[in-house]
Design a protein around this motif. Structure first.
Motif, PDB file in Angstrom:
ATOM      1  N   ARG B  99       0.776  -1.064  -0.108  1.00  0.00           N
ATOM      2  CA  ARG B  99       0.022   0.071  -0.078  1.00  0.00           C
ATOM      3  C   ARG B  99       1.024   1.337  -0.073  1.00  0.00           C
ATOM      4  NH1 ARG B  99      -2.546   1.866   4.099  1.00  0.00           N
ATOM      5  NH2 ARG B  99      -1.269   0.593   5.474  1.00  0.00           N
ATOM      6  N   THR B 100       0.631   2.251  -0.956  1.00  0.00           N
ATOM      7  CA  THR B 100       1.186   3.571  -0.658  1.00  0.00           C
ATOM      8  C   THR B 100       0.619   4.323   0.441  1.00  0.00           C
ATOM      9  OG1 THR B 100       1.839   3.513  -3.155  1.00  0.00           O
ATOM     10  CG2 THR B 100       1.784   5.613  -1.875  1.00  0.00           C
ATOM     11  N   ILE B 101       1.508   4.384   1.489  1.00  0.00           N
ATOM     12  CA  ILE B 101       0.985   5.130   2.571  1.00  0.00           C
ATOM     13  C   ILE B 101       0.970   6.760   2.330  1.00  0.00           C
ATOM     14  CG2 ILE B 101       1.630   5.802   5.159  1.00  0.00           C
ATOM     15  CD1 ILE B 101       2.851   2.874   5.080  1.00  0.00           C
ATOM     16  N   LYS B 102       2.229   7.226   1.948  1.00  0.00           N
ATOM     17  CA  LYS B 102       2.218   8.640   1.315  1.00  0.00           C
ATOM     18  C   LYS B 102       2.898   8.930   0.119  1.00  0.00           C
ATOM     19  CE  LYS B 102       3.325  12.883   3.919  1.00  0.00           C
ATOM     20  NZ  LYS B 102       3.878  13.635   5.047  1.00  0.00           N
ATOM     21  N   THR B 103       2.907  10.039  -0.562  1.00  0.00           N
ATOM     22  CA  THR B 103       3.712  10.110  -1.908  1.00  0.00           C
ATOM     23  C   THR B 103       3.847  11.726  -1.665  1.00  0.00           C
ATOM     24  OG1 THR B 103       2.343   8.601  -3.108  1.00  0.00           O
ATOM     25  CG2 THR B 103       3.858  10.510  -4.383  1.00  0.00           C
ATOM     26  N   LEU B 104       5.112  11.890  -1.745  1.00  0.00           N
ATOM     27  CA  LEU B 104       5.592  13.429  -1.693  1.00  0.00           C
ATOM     28  C   LEU B 104       6.506  13.605  -2.771  1.00  0.00           C
ATOM     29  CD1 LEU B 104       5.546  15.354   0.752  1.00  0.00           C
ATOM     30  CD2 LEU B 104       7.521  15.127   1.373  1.00  0.00           C
ATOM     31  N   GLU B 105       6.137  14.749  -3.352  1.00  0.00           N
ATOM     32  CA  GLU B 105       6.951  15.292  -4.456  1.00  0.00           C
ATOM     33  C   GLU B 105       8.057  16.097  -3.735  1.00  0.00           C
ATOM     34  OE1 GLU B 105       5.888  17.815  -7.996  1.00  0.00           O
ATOM     35  OE2 GLU B 105       6.652  19.082  -6.656  1.00  0.00           O
ATOM     36  N   ARG B 441      -0.703   9.788  -5.832  1.00  0.00           N
ATOM     37  CA  ARG B 441      -0.192   8.892  -6.619  1.00  0.00           C
ATOM     38  C   ARG B 441       0.189   7.770  -5.839  1.00  0.00           C
ATOM     39  NH1 ARG B 441       3.857  11.284 -10.991  1.00  0.00           N
ATOM     40  NH2 ARG B 441       3.455   9.470 -11.996  1.00  0.00           N
ATOM     41  N   LYS B 442      -0.029   6.507  -6.489  1.00  0.00           N
ATOM     42  CA  LYS B 442       0.325   5.328  -5.958  1.00  0.00           C
ATOM     43  C   LYS B 442       1.590   4.675  -6.725  1.00  0.00           C
ATOM     44  CE  LYS B 442      -4.058   3.703  -3.959  1.00  0.00           C
ATOM     45  NZ  LYS B 442      -5.313   2.746  -4.292  1.00  0.00           N
ATOM     46  N   LEU B 443       2.507   4.242  -5.538  1.00  0.00           N
ATOM     47  CA  LEU B 443       3.754   3.495  -6.341  1.00  0.00           C
ATOM     48  C   LEU B 443       3.314   2.259  -7.449  1.00  0.00           C
ATOM     49  CD1 LEU B 443       6.769   3.608  -6.761  1.00  0.00           C
ATOM     50  CD2 LEU B 443       6.644   1.462  -4.935  1.00  0.00           C
ATOM     51  N   SER B 444       2.305   1.412  -6.823  1.00  0.00           N
ATOM     52  CA  SER B 444       1.723   0.374  -7.728  1.00  0.00           C
ATOM     53  C   SER B 444       1.423   0.792  -9.114  1.00  0.00           C
ATOM     54  CB  SER B 444       0.946  -0.471  -7.068  1.00  0.00           C
ATOM     55  OG  SER B 444      -0.424   0.432  -6.811  1.00  0.00           O
ATOM     56  N   ASP B 445       0.854   1.965  -9.235  1.00  0.00           N
ATOM     57  CA  ASP B 445       0.337   2.377 -10.419  1.00  0.00           C
ATOM     58  C   ASP B 445       1.480   2.774 -11.509  1.00  0.00           C
ATOM     59  OD1 ASP B 445      -2.103   2.086  -9.678  1.00  0.00           O
ATOM     60  OD2 ASP B 445      -2.643   4.163  -9.116  1.00  0.00           O
TER      61      ASP B 445
END
Lengths: 449, 449
Positions: B99-105, B441-445
Motif C-alpha cells: 500500500r502507498t502510505i504517502k507520496t511526496l514530491e 499517486r500510488k507506487l503500484s500504478d
C-alpha cells in the motif's frame, strides 16, 4: 533499594504520564521559553564549553581523543544560533500526538477511537555533541515524551549547563510536569541505563557506529537507529550514463562522512568498459581512493591510473565514511541485488536504469529502508524527506524505518466510548452483529466539547 | 558452522525476500490450496492428534500435565472446520503490504513513495494448541512474511502433520518460494531460536503468561504480545449505577479466563454504600469469589455475605483468569488512576462515569492500550475491533499496541524515483529549494504500468 539513577528514571516515568496529556499550546510556550533561555545565556554556555575543550585538548595531546571529537565538542555562537532556530523549527511542526487515526462505530452509540499518543519515556545516550540536548529535548517535549539524557564525559560541563538552562526555562512556564527531563551525570554508567527496560520505552543512541552497536548489543530496550550505513549504487545495462555519472559522484563525494553515502559501486559487466573510464577520471579528480575487484581492476589498469588497489572481501563489509570507494562488476541485476542484501546494512541503495522491469525488480527485492531509482543515496535524510526535524535514521524492521521524524516518537491508544455496553450482547447463541462502520469523527472534538 | 536450526532460519530468511514481492492473487490462491488440503486430510490430522493425546493423558495421569492443557491440545472435526474457515477469512482481508502510505514530491520529477512492506521473518513460539499453525501461517503468508514455528513437545505429531499438509499445499501452487515456512522440531531448543536476532525480525509467543514472560526476558528480538492482563473498572461518583452493574458484571463474568477480563474493581468511597450491595449480590449469584480491601469488607460484612475474604497487597498484582475478583475503595479518580498505572498491566481499563471532565482525565492519564468509557473491558479484542483476524494483543509501547491485526506484520520502505538527481543541487551556497508537495499517486500504478 533504588539506585540514584533508578530514582531519576522513575521520577521521569511518573512525570511522563502527566506530560503525555499536556496540550500543544502549553508545549509550544515551553519550547519558546527554552529558545529564549539559550539566547539569554550564551556566555554561560560558552564558558562551560571552554572548560570541556581545555580538558579535551589535554587528552588529545596525550593521544586519547581525536581532533574530530574535539571539533564536535566545540560550541560556537553560530552553533548556539542553530540550537535556538532548531527549537523554533520544532514549534512550527505539527504535534504528532493526540491525532485521531481512525474512528470505528462498533455499534450505535459504541465508538472506538484510535488516537496517537506519546511513547512515554525515551532514553537518549549520546557522545560529545552538546547540541543533542536542545535538539532531542525539543522533539521529545513537542511529542509529549519524558526523556533521560546520558552524555559523554567529554561534554560534562557543556551538557550540564545547557540542560539546566533548558529545565529552568521549562519550570518558568506553566504546565510542564517537574522531573520529566533528567540528565545523568558521568559517574552513572551507561550499562545501568541499558538495564532499565522496565521504565524506558525506547532508546535513541547518537554517536559512532561502534557506540550504537554497543548499545544495541547490551539492552533489551528497543533501539531506534542504525549501526552501519553501507550503501550501494548499481549501474545497470539500461542506465543512461550521464545520470549514472551524476548519481555515482554525488552518492560518494557530496559528503562522504555520513551514513547515506555510497561505499560500494556495483556495475554490470556489459557496460563497464563504457562507463568506468570516465567515472574513474571523475573520482580521481575529486581525490577518491578506489579499490577494485578483479574485473574492474583490469579496466583501471588499462587506463594507466595511478595508485590503483585491489578490494578484498573485507571491503564489501566496510563503511569507509571517507573518500574511499570499492568497485565491483556483476553479471546481472540478480547478482547486484544479492550482493546488496548480503553485504549491505539495509539502509539506502540505488539503481541506475531506464528499464521498467528491472526498476520494479530492484524496488521489490532490495531489502532496504530506502530504495533510490536514478537518484543519489544522499537524499535519504529527514529534512530532504520533508519531515522537518529528524530523530535518526532507522534500519529496524519494526516501529519506524528509514529517516524518522517525530512520528517515531508516538504510538497510539484505543479509546472506546459506550453507554454501559456488555460483550454478552454480542456473544452467545443470538449475538447482536457489530456494525463496524468507519466514522469521520475526532476524539478531541468529543472529549473537549 | 551453522547449526541445524540456524540453517532452517537462514533458509526462511532468504525466502522472505522473494515472498515479500509476491502479489496478492498468488498469495490468495495459496491460501485456498491450504484450506482445501486441510479439508482433504482430516483423518491424517485426527490420527496424529490421537497419538499426542494418548501421550498427554499418560502424562496427566502422572500429574505432569493439566486437564486444561489436554483440552487445548485436542483437535476435533469442528476445530478443523474452524482452521479452514479461519484461512478463508484471511483471504477476504485486505493485503496490508504494498500500500502507498504517502507520496511526496521533493521536486519536479523527484518523487518519494512510502510503501508498506512485510517485516521479513517472523518467529512464532507456541504452546500445545495445534490450530496456531494454520492461523498464524495464513496471516503471515497474506502479509508476505516468512515464518519459523516452534511448537510445544506435547503437540509434536499434530503440529508436524498439519505443517506438512500446509507446506505441501503451498508447494503445489505457483509462486510461493520454497523454504519460507519452517517448523522446528522438539530437539531444537527455544533458547537457540531466541538467540537468532540476526535473522528473526519479530517474535510472536502464544501461550501462558509465564511462557510469554520467559520469552520476553530471554531475547533481544522484539516480542509482540503481553505477559499479563490485569484490567480494572473504576466506578466513579458520577456513574449511572445500572451501567456500572452491567459493565462490572460483563467485565468479570462473561469469560474470566482471558487477558481482557477485569481482575480488580475500584469504587469511589462516596458511592460504595449505594453500589456495592447489589453488585455483590450479582457476583455471588454468578459464583464469583470476592476479595475485599478494608473499606469494602466492612460493607460486605454488614450484608452478611458468606465466605467474604480480605485482599492482600498481592491481590492487586494478580491476574486470576478465574471467577475471582478483588475490590478496593478509593477516595478519588486520581487514586484510581494511580492504582491502575501502578498495579495494572497497561492492557485495558474502564471508567464508569457521566462526568465529561473525569472522562477526559481518565482517557488522558490511564496509560493503557485500551481505555473504555462506560463499556466492558472484554471489548478489547481484534474481532470486536473490526480487524478480522488477530495476531495478538500487545502492551508494547512501540510498533503496535492493543489488539493487533495484520497491520502489526508490516513496516514500510521508502522508494525515491528520480532522473539522475544529485543532493549537491539542493546544498551549498545557492541550494535549490525542495517543493515537498503531497501527491495523490500510488507506487503500484507507476511501477506496474
Amino acid at each position: 533499594m533504588a539506585t540514584d539513577i533508578e530514582q531519576k528514571v522513575m521520577e521521569a516515568k511518573i512525570a511522563s504520564i502527566v506530560l503525555a496529556s499536556v496540550d500543544t499550546q502549553t508545549k509550544d510556550n515551553a519550547l519558546e521559553a527554552m529558545a529564549k533561555a539559550l539566547d539569554a545565556n550564551r556566555n554561560k554556555i560558552l564558558e562551560a564549553n571552554k572548560a570541556d575543550l581545555e580538558e579535551a585538548e589535554r587528552m588529545k595531546s596525550e593521544g586519547k581523543l581525536s581532533q574530530a571529537l574535539v571539533d564536535r565538542l566545540k560550541v560556537t555562537e553560530p552553533k548556539i544560533d542553530g540550537m535556538i532556530s532548531g527549537i523554533r523549527d520544532v514549534i512550527k511542526l505539527e504535534d504528532p500526538s493526540g491525532r485521531t487515526i481512525k474512528t470505528l462505530e462498533l455499534d450505535k452509540g459504541l465508538e472506538l477511537y484510535q488516537v496517537s499518543s506519546p511513547i512515554g519515556l525515551i532514553g537518549v545516550i549520546f557522545e560529545s555533541r552538546p547540541d543533542v540536548v536542545p535538539q532531542v529535548m525539543s522533539l521529545c517535549l513537542k511529542s509529549g515524551n519524558a526523556t533521560v539524557f546520558k552524555g559523554g564525559s567529554e561534554a560534562l560541563n557543556s551538557n550540564r549547563v545547557i540542560f539546566n538552562i533548558l529545565v529552568e526555562a521549562l519550570e518558568s512556564t506553566q504546565g510542564i510536569p517537574k522531573g520529566a527531563f533528567q540528565l545523568m551525570e558521568t559517574r552513572e554508567e551507561v550499562m545501568d541505563i541499558l538495564a532499565l527496560d522496565e521504565y524506558i520505552d525506547l532508546l535513541i543512541p547518537r554517536g559512532s557506529n561502534d557506540f550504537v552497536k554497543f548499545i544495541q548489543d547490551n539492552t533489551k530496550i528497543s533501539v531506534l537507529g542504525h549501526a552501519d550505513g553501507i550503501c550501494h549504487v548499481y549501474v545497470d545495462t539500461d542506465a543512461y550514463l550521464n545520470k549514472a555519472y551524476d548519481v555515482c559522484f554525488d552518492s560518494k563525494v557530496q559528503y562522504p562522512a555520513v551514513c547515506n553515502a555510497m561505499e560500494t559501486l556495483l556495475i554490470n559487466r556489459e557496460i563497464a568498459e563504457d562507463f568506468l573510464p570516465e567515472m574513474i577520471k571523475r573520482y580521481e579528480k575529486a581525490g577518491v581512493e578506489l579499490r577494485f575487484d578483479e574485473g574492474s581492476y583490469a579496466i583501471a589498469e588499462k587506463l594507466g591510473s595511478a595508485n590503483i588497489a585491489k578490494a578484498t572481501e573485507d571491503d564489501w563489509k566496510t563503511e569507509y565514511n571517507d573518500f574511499i570507494l570499492s568497485i565491483k562488476l556483476v553479471d546481472s541485476i540478480e547478482e547486484a541485488i544479492d550482493h546488496i542484501n548480503k553485504y549491505g546494512s539495509h539502509h539506502t541503495d540505488a539503481i541506475i536504469t531506464e528499464n521498467k522491469t528491472k526498476r520494479k525488480q530492484f524496488i521489490a527485492l532490495v531489502d532496504s529502508s530506502s530504495v533510490m531509482v536514478n537518484a543519489s543515496t544522499r537524499f535519504a535524510d529527514g529534512f530532504r524527506y520533508g519531515k522537518g526535524a529528524e530523530v535518526g535514521i532507522s534500519t529496524n524492521k519494526i516501529h519506524a524505518r528509514g529517516p524518522v521524524g517525530m512520528e517515531g516518537l508516538v504510538i497510539y491508544k484505543y479509546v472506546l466510548l459506550g453507554n454501559g455496553d456488555k460483550v454478552a450482547t454480542y456473544a452467545g447463541d443470538t449475538p447482536r452483529p457489530f456494525t463496524h462502520k468507519e466514522l469521520d469523527r475526532k476524539l478531541s472534538d468529543i472529549i473537549n466539547e
